[in-house]
Design an enzyme around this catalytic site. Structure first.
Site, PDB file in Angstrom:
ATOM      1  N   GLU A 276       1.011  -8.754   8.993  1.00  0.00           N
ATOM      2  CA  GLU A 276       1.106  -7.596   9.484  1.00  0.00           C
ATOM      3  C   GLU A 276       2.005  -6.690   8.513  1.00  0.00           C
ATOM      4  O   GLU A 276       1.872  -5.490   8.279  1.00  0.00           O
ATOM      5  CB  GLU A 276       1.314  -7.372  10.766  1.00  0.00           C
TER       6      GLU A 276
ATOM      7  N   ARG B  91      -2.348  -8.370 -20.976  1.00  0.00           N
ATOM      8  CA  ARG B  91      -2.981  -8.072 -22.121  1.00  0.00           C
ATOM      9  C   ARG B  91      -2.746  -6.899 -23.318  1.00  0.00           C
ATOM     10  O   ARG B  91      -3.348  -6.614 -24.215  1.00  0.00           O
ATOM     11  CB  ARG B  91      -4.765  -7.692 -21.694  1.00  0.00           C
TER      12      ARG B  91
ATOM     13  N   ASP C 167      -9.051   1.154 -25.524  1.00  0.00           N
ATOM     14  CA  ASP C 167      -9.692   1.032 -24.130  1.00  0.00           C
ATOM     15  C   ASP C 167      -9.487   2.197 -23.365  1.00  0.00           C
ATOM     16  O   ASP C 167      -8.957   3.154 -23.820  1.00  0.00           O
ATOM     17  CB  ASP C 167      -8.713  -0.268 -23.526  1.00  0.00           C
TER      18      ASP C 167
ATOM     19  N   PRO D   1       0.985  -1.301  -0.003  1.00  0.00           N
ATOM     20  CA  PRO D   1       0.180   0.243  -0.092  1.00  0.00           C
ATOM     21  C   PRO D   1       0.725   1.213   0.035  1.00  0.00           C
ATOM     22  O   PRO D   1       0.209   2.278  -0.193  1.00  0.00           O
ATOM     23  CB  PRO D   1      -1.010  -0.044   1.484  1.00  0.00           C
TER      24      PRO D   1
HETATM   25  C1  LIG Z   1      -2.235  -6.880   5.547  1.00  0.00           C
HETATM   26  S1  LIG Z   1      -1.313  -6.196   4.489  1.00  0.00           S
HETATM   27  C2  LIG Z   1      -0.028  -5.351   5.457  1.00  0.00           C
HETATM   28  C3  LIG Z   1      -0.414  -3.896   5.779  1.00  0.00           C
HETATM   29  C4  LIG Z   1       0.215  -3.052   6.572  1.00  0.00           C
HETATM   30  N1  LIG Z   1       0.089  -3.737   7.954  1.00  0.00           N
HETATM   31  C5  LIG Z   1       0.189  -1.793   6.206  1.00  0.00           C
HETATM   32  O1  LIG Z   1      -0.410  -1.292   7.331  1.00  0.00           O
HETATM   33  O2  LIG Z   1       0.681  -0.978   5.281  1.00  0.00           O
HETATM   34  C6  LIG Z   1      -0.207  -7.553   3.785  1.00  0.00           C
HETATM   35  C7  LIG Z   1       0.138  -7.375   2.321  1.00  0.00           C
HETATM   36  O3  LIG Z   1      -0.808  -7.241   1.414  1.00  0.00           O
HETATM   37  C8  LIG Z   1      -0.468  -6.641   0.269  1.00  0.00           C
HETATM   38  N2  LIG Z   1      -1.172  -5.337  -0.009  1.00  0.00           N
HETATM   39  C9  LIG Z   1      -2.003  -4.983   1.046  1.00  0.00           C
HETATM   40  N3  LIG Z   1      -2.756  -3.764   0.748  1.00  0.00           N
HETATM   41  C10 LIG Z   1      -2.349  -3.580  -0.624  1.00  0.00           C
HETATM   42  C11 LIG Z   1      -2.338  -2.394  -1.601  1.00  0.00           C
HETATM   43  N4  LIG Z   1      -3.544  -1.425  -1.664  1.00  0.00           N
HETATM   44  N5  LIG Z   1      -1.525  -2.448  -2.943  1.00  0.00           N
HETATM   45  C12 LIG Z   1      -0.837  -3.724  -3.124  1.00  0.00           C
HETATM   46  N6  LIG Z   1      -0.480  -4.610  -1.921  1.00  0.00           N
HETATM   47  C13 LIG Z   1      -1.224  -4.569  -1.022  1.00  0.00           C
HETATM   48  C14 LIG Z   1       1.068  -6.200   0.478  1.00  0.00           C
HETATM   49  O4  LIG Z   1       1.882  -7.112  -0.037  1.00  0.00           O
HETATM   50  C15 LIG Z   1       1.272  -6.239   2.102  1.00  0.00           C
HETATM   51  O5  LIG Z   1       2.455  -6.787   2.735  1.00  0.00           O
END
Ligand SMILES: C[S@@+](CC[C@H](N)C(=O)[O-])C[C@H]1O[C@@H](n2cnc3c(N)ncnc32)[C@H](O)[C@@H]1O
Length: 237
Positions: A117, A155, A170, A89
């Site tokens: 986490e 794609r 697209d 994220p």
């Molecule tokens: C539960 S999330 C961890 C979130 C972390 N504790 C935080 O607050 O940023 C677990 C994994 O999901 C993926 N993930 C979660 N949200 C994402 C997003 N918006 N974009 C890309 N990957 C995401 C990432 O690989 C992350 O390590």
């Protein structure tokens, strides 16, 4: 295009890779993808990949040793430099430009799917992944974003879709001037009192093009004023 996905959920990843366009692209050799189970690199009898965070707090954190071992094993099988991607994220938000860049990427993509986490900071520190986000929300794992990145990129590889004009027209494409696509219709001409616009049935290609361009501008202005403002050099406010 070649990708390697490192994940705790290989079955989830394979299920998508074995479906629809991604599957056909793999069969045609336009896209190849390896899937590595991170658990195989886990520690001890229980093949642990996570541990509690130093300093306390909720949830578990990826330990560095299994991740380094998995990345090193995958990359040892590949020839030359790779591009490491980490769904996160905190990353650059996935968009058409990044998908197009990945579709043209000559280096294999090594994608590490996070879970729990978070991950020990030394994973980023030592392996320098490029972080890519799906948007400002939190998913349970990196599998869906990894697959979204690949789907969006594959794609765009020439020949993957039955007709390359599909993706060339697209939303966000050059033909759409980076905006949204015009409305589309198919048979029947009248459905529950709603009629296909006359111009689309006229056979006048120039008029159809004009109509589509104008509709695309309107749709973009209405649904995505931020995009419309960006195109016209405004600030979207
Ligand atoms: C539960 S999330 C961890 C979130 C972390 N504790 C935080 O607050 O940023 C677990 C994994 O999901 C993926 N993930 C979660 N949200 C994402 C997003 N918006 N974009 C890309 N990957 C995401 C990432 O690989 C992350 O390590």
């Amino acid at each position: 295009m070649h990708a390697e996905i490192i994940t705790l959920f290989p079955d989830m990843v394979r299920a998508v890779l074995d479906t629809s366009i991604l599957s056909r692209a793999r069969e045609a050799g336009q896209f190849t993808c390896g899937v590595t189970d991170l658990r195989e690199f886990g520690l001890g009898n229980y093949r642990r990949v996570d541990d509690v965070p130093y300093g306390g707090g909720p949830g578990m954190v990826f330990r560095p040793e299994p991740v380094y071992a998995a990345v090193e094993a995958v990359e040892a099988r590949l020839d030359g430099p790779v591009r490491r991607l980490l769904p996160s994220p905190q990353g650059r938000v996935l968009d058409h430009a990044l998908a197009a860049e990945l579709a043209r990427e000559a280096r294999p993509l090594v994608i590490l799917c996070g879970h729990y986490e978070g991950m020990d900071e030394r994973i980023m520190q030592g392996l320098a992944f490029e972080e890519v986000s799906l948007g400002d929300f939190v998913l349970t794992g990196g599998e869906l974003p990894a697959l979204a990145m690949l789907d969006a990129a594959v794609r765009l590889i020439p020949g993957v879709l039955g007709d390359d004009r599909s993706h060339q027209q697209d939303c966000f494409s050059e033909a759409a001037a980076g905006g949204l696509k015009y409305p589309q219709y198919t048979r029947p001409v009248v459905f529950r009192g709603m009629t296909v616009p006359e111009v689309l049935r006229s056979g006048h290609h120039a008029e159809i093009e004009r109509w589509r361009a104008e509709q695309a501008r309107q749709v973009t202005r209405t649904k995505r004023p931020d995009l419309a403002a960006r195109k016209s050099g405004g600030n979207g406010a």
